[in-house]
Design an enzyme around this catalytic site. Structure first.
Site, short mmCIF file in Angstrom:
data_model
loop_
_atom_site.label_atom_id
_atom_site.label_comp_id
_atom_site.label_asym_id
_atom_site.label_seq_id
_atom_site.Cartn_x
_atom_site.Cartn_y
_atom_site.Cartn_z
N LYS A 58 -40.99 88.28 64.23
CA LYS A 58 -39.72 88.00 63.55
C LYS A 58 -40.02 87.39 62.20
O LYS A 58 -40.94 86.60 62.04
CB LYS A 58 -38.87 87.03 64.38
CG LYS A 58 -37.55 86.66 63.73
CD LYS A 58 -36.77 85.67 64.60
CE LYS A 58 -35.47 85.29 63.91
NZ LYS A 58 -34.67 84.33 64.73
N GLY A 59 -39.22 87.78 61.20
CA GLY A 59 -39.39 87.19 59.88
C GLY A 59 -38.17 87.44 59.03
O GLY A 59 -37.60 88.53 59.05
N GLY A 60 -37.74 86.42 58.30
CA GLY A 60 -36.59 86.59 57.42
C GLY A 60 -35.34 86.96 58.21
O GLY A 60 -34.94 86.27 59.14
N GLU A 78 -36.04 91.35 63.07
CA GLU A 78 -36.89 91.25 64.25
C GLU A 78 -37.49 92.63 64.50
O GLU A 78 -36.84 93.64 64.23
CB GLU A 78 -36.08 90.84 65.48
CG GLU A 78 -35.47 89.47 65.42
CD GLU A 78 -34.65 89.16 66.68
OE1 GLU A 78 -34.53 87.98 67.02
OE2 GLU A 78 -34.13 90.11 67.31
N ASP A 137 -45.68 96.70 46.88
CA ASP A 137 -45.95 95.49 47.67
C ASP A 137 -47.13 95.71 48.61
O ASP A 137 -47.11 95.32 49.77
CB ASP A 137 -44.70 95.09 48.47
CG ASP A 137 -44.76 93.64 48.96
OD1 ASP A 137 -45.52 92.84 48.38
OD2 ASP A 137 -44.06 93.31 49.93
#
Length: 410
Positions: A169-171, A174, A291
């Site tokens: 999970k990030g920001g 999920e 990125d």
């Protein structure tokens, strides 16, 4: 697929995933009893503090004891030398050394060498424990996130995707490991959550950005690029993108465990990244990833490297010419991996596929030397304020490295 067959497959998947969850939690508890745990301190401000377990405490105590022993031996040695010096005033030092004195000198040297070997062993063990500790902390966070997730009860979404276990999970997202009941394959389902408290304008902006990423990514079909299979809406505030499942680690995790890769291994990874970049540059229209970094290079079960996360990618229109396209999203990206032209402030920067080539070079340097060549110990804010990348005129190589000159100039 027949309902009965679907039900059987679902039951098997659910059963296996439940066992995997139980095993993951048991392993985390066992490792926590050795390595330590997170303590919640409640006061004026609630904070999380890591407390080392017995394994790390014992190692630190051993290192402290070895240091004290070494200092004691060195003190004894200095006193011994002073005593011999006082005795031997006016006498040639070499001639005055008796056999007993020479033996005692060798004993001191031998004891210090033995202490040094023990220290090196303990430090290696300490390093391994720190790596284990890092993995444990990440796994504990994943388990907490999984327990708190609204999608943790093995739902079937969009009538085909069985959600199994949380990968991370990030920001605002999920990622779940899931199984596609139509294509009969494991997939990674990335859930994008729009905050219900956001303004309608911000929600629409987020959705437009995600759809734009999907429209770029879905056209990319290459062995070294993670495939994007599908997108669907779950509710007014949540939608899901379905990606190729890569069961291996990402390059960032690999470098956390093995900070410096053997040169040939690093070259193999770089070669695969470059293959993806060549494909993106030769297609119509061209795509700039923008990125590229270790966290966005995944490995599948065969160890094949695949580039992922096209959230900041750019479509290069055919009429941009040799000067490249205007960079309209200046400030986005991961600064350590971006080239100097992305930090141009006197005019609107223009970029090309060379951005990704630079980023690949930074990744290669990181694999070979265990650090980034520019601003490694700086925050992104410091990199920007100190013009670190704009002033990156020359690459320095660590002394004593065994990396070949061919790799350094590639």
């Amino acid at each position: 697929m027949k309902p009965k067959r679907t039900e059987t497959i679902y039951d098997l998947l659910k059963s296996v995933s439940k066992v995997e969850r139980q095993e993951a939690r048991l392993k985390a508890r066992q490792n926590s009893s050795r390595l330590g745990n997170v303590l919640i301190r409640a006061g004026t401000v609630v904070s999380e503090i890591w407390e080392d377990g017995p394994a790390l405490k014992d190692l630190h105590a051993q290192l402290k004891q070895l240091q004290e022993t070494k200092e004691d031996i060195e003190q004894q040695h200095n006193l011994f030398k002073k005593k011999q010096s006082d005795k031997g005033d006016g006498i040639d030092a070499e001639a005055g050394l008796s056999e007993d004195i020479l033996i005692q000198e060798e004993i001191y040297k031998s004891r210090l060498a033995s202490i040094k070997r023990e220290e090196e062993i303990a430090l290696r063990e300490c390093h391994l424990y720190e790596l284990e500790k890092g993995r444990l902390i990440r796994e504990m966070k994943r388990i907490l996130d999984e327990d708190a997730s609204q999608f943790n009860n093995f739902q079937i979404l969009n009538h085909r995707y069985v959600f199994l276990n949380l990968l991370g999970k990030g920001g605002y997202s999920e990622v779940y490991k899931a199984f596609d009941l139509v294509e009969h394959r494991y997939v990674a389902c990335k859930l994008h959550g729009v905050n219900a408290q956001w303004s309608e304008e911000k929600k629409q902006s987020y959705i437009r950005h995600a759809i734009r990423e999907y429209n770029i990514h879905k056209t990319l079909v290459h062995r070294h690029i993670v495939r994007l299979w599908d997108i669907f809406k779950i509710d007014p505030n949540t939608f899901c993108t379905v990606l190729e499942f890569c069961s291996g680690k990402d390059l960032d995790d690999v470098l956390k465990e093995t900070p410096i890769l053997p040169e040939n291994e690093a070259k193999v990874v770089l070669f695969q990244i470059i293959k993806a970049l060549v494909y993106m540059n030769e297609r119509t229209p061209k795509v700039i990833h923008y990125d590229l970094k270790p966290g966005n290079v995944l490995f599948d079960e065969l160890g094949i490297a695949k580039v992922t996360d096209f959230g900041l990618s750019k479509i290069v229109e055919n009429d941009v010419g040799s000067q490249g396209m205007e960079l309209t999203s200046q400030g986005a990206g991961t600064y350590w991996y971006l080239p100097p032209e992305c930090f141009e402030q006197s005019k609107t920067p223009r970029i090309s596929s060379k951005v990704d080539v630079w980023s690949a070079g930074i990744c290669f340097y990181y694999m070979l030397f265990g650090r980034r060549p520019f601003g490694h110990d700086q925050t992104q804010q410091k990199i920007f304020l100190k013009h670190t990348i704009i002033n990156a005129y020359e690459v320095e190589f660590p002394s004593g490295s065994t990396v070949s000159n061919k790799a350094k100039v590639s």
